[in-house]
Scaffold this motif. Structure first.
Motif, mmCIF file in Angstrom:
data_model
loop_
_atom_site.group_PDB
_atom_site.id
_atom_site.type_symbol
_atom_site.label_atom_id
_atom_site.label_comp_id
_atom_site.label_asym_id
_atom_site.label_seq_id
_atom_site.Cartn_x
_atom_site.Cartn_y
_atom_site.Cartn_z
ATOM 1 N N GLU A 34 -10.897 13.672 6.537
ATOM 2 C CA GLU A 34 -12.183 13.901 5.892
ATOM 3 C C GLU A 34 -13.099 14.786 6.730
ATOM 4 O O GLU A 34 -14.021 15.403 6.203
ATOM 5 N N ALA A 35 -12.852 14.875 8.038
ATOM 6 C CA ALA A 35 -13.678 15.703 8.922
ATOM 7 C C ALA A 35 -13.225 17.156 8.987
ATOM 8 O O ALA A 35 -13.959 18.010 9.480
ATOM 9 N N LEU A 36 -12.029 17.461 8.510
ATOM 10 C CA LEU A 36 -11.527 18.835 8.583
ATOM 11 C C LEU A 36 -12.332 19.743 7.650
ATOM 12 O O LEU A 36 -12.396 19.492 6.444
ATOM 13 N N PRO A 37 -12.933 20.800 8.198
ATOM 14 C CA PRO A 37 -13.761 21.687 7.363
ATOM 15 C C PRO A 37 -13.017 22.299 6.178
ATOM 16 O O PRO A 37 -13.576 22.421 5.091
ATOM 17 N N HIS A 38 -11.739 22.674 6.368
ATOM 18 C CA HIS A 38 -11.031 23.298 5.241
ATOM 19 C C HIS A 38 -10.781 22.293 4.123
ATOM 20 O O HIS A 38 -10.760 22.663 2.955
ATOM 21 N N CYS A 39 -10.630 21.028 4.461
ATOM 22 C CA CYS A 39 -10.460 20.005 3.419
ATOM 23 C C CYS A 39 -11.724 19.891 2.576
ATOM 24 O O CYS A 39 -11.650 19.818 1.343
ATOM 25 N N ARG A 40 -12.860 19.876 3.235
ATOM 26 C CA ARG A 40 -14.136 19.813 2.509
ATOM 27 C C ARG A 40 -14.330 21.078 1.665
ATOM 28 O O ARG A 40 -14.742 20.997 0.504
ATOM 29 N N LEU B 142 -3.257 22.339 0.964
ATOM 30 C CA LEU B 142 -3.183 20.960 0.492
ATOM 31 C C LEU B 142 -1.896 20.291 0.957
ATOM 32 O O LEU B 142 -1.911 19.166 1.484
ATOM 33 N N MET B 143 -0.778 20.995 0.801
ATOM 34 C CA MET B 143 0.516 20.413 1.170
ATOM 35 C C MET B 143 0.640 20.227 2.678
ATOM 36 O O MET B 143 1.156 19.207 3.145
ATOM 37 N N ASP B 144 0.163 21.189 3.445
ATOM 38 C CA ASP B 144 0.219 21.090 4.900
ATOM 39 C C ASP B 144 -0.632 19.919 5.399
ATOM 40 O O ASP B 144 -0.202 19.139 6.254
#
Length: 140
Positions: free
Chosen positions: A14-20, A61-63
């Motif tokens: 949840e902290a990963l910028p690219h996820c956000r 997303l997959m990575d």
């Protein structure tokens, strides 16, 4: 997997910028498996004529999902990084559909974890993409 390990893995993702930035949300995680979904967003369109999501967003997303499955494995260490990820794109995701990745860490050595991932949009029995990968296992 202990609740503490689940909590750490969830906070990390949840902290990963690219996820956000991509709108990824962790759906489930534990015992070497993870599921993350990415809602459809016009910001992620790779082909304006069709509205299809860019392959790079699907790849991210997959990575991320694969790494989460490694982090949740009972024999995992403190962190992981991608060594190799081979993705087969099988079809375009349906415009407007949420894409869900499901990863399983199926084998782990002292220093390498092996993962299988599939991405689906819920509209077909054929996945959007399938992947296999190798990830580092960083011991605590």
């Amino acid at each position: 997997m202990t609740e503490e390990r689940t909590k750490i893995a969830r906070q990390f993702i949840e902290a990963l910028p690219h996820c956000r930035a991509l709108g990824m949300e962790l759906d489930s995680i534990g015992q070497g498996e993870a599921e993350i979904f990415m809602p459809y967003s016009e910001a992620l369109i790779g082909d304006p004529d069709t509205g299809v999501i860019h392959g790079g967003a699907v790849s991210a997303l997959m990575d991320t999902c694969a790494g989460a499955s490694v982090m949740s494995h009972p024999k995992s260490g403190a962190a992981t990084a991608t060594i190799d990820l081979r993705i087969d794109y099988m079809r375009a995701a349906k415009p407007g559909a949420t894409i869900t990745a499901h990863a399983i860490c199926y084998h782990m050595t002292r220093s390498v974890a092996f993962v299988r991932v599939s991405a689906n949009d819920g509209t077909s029995d054929v996945p959007v993409a399938a992947a296999t990968g190798a990830f580092t296992v960083e011991r605590m």
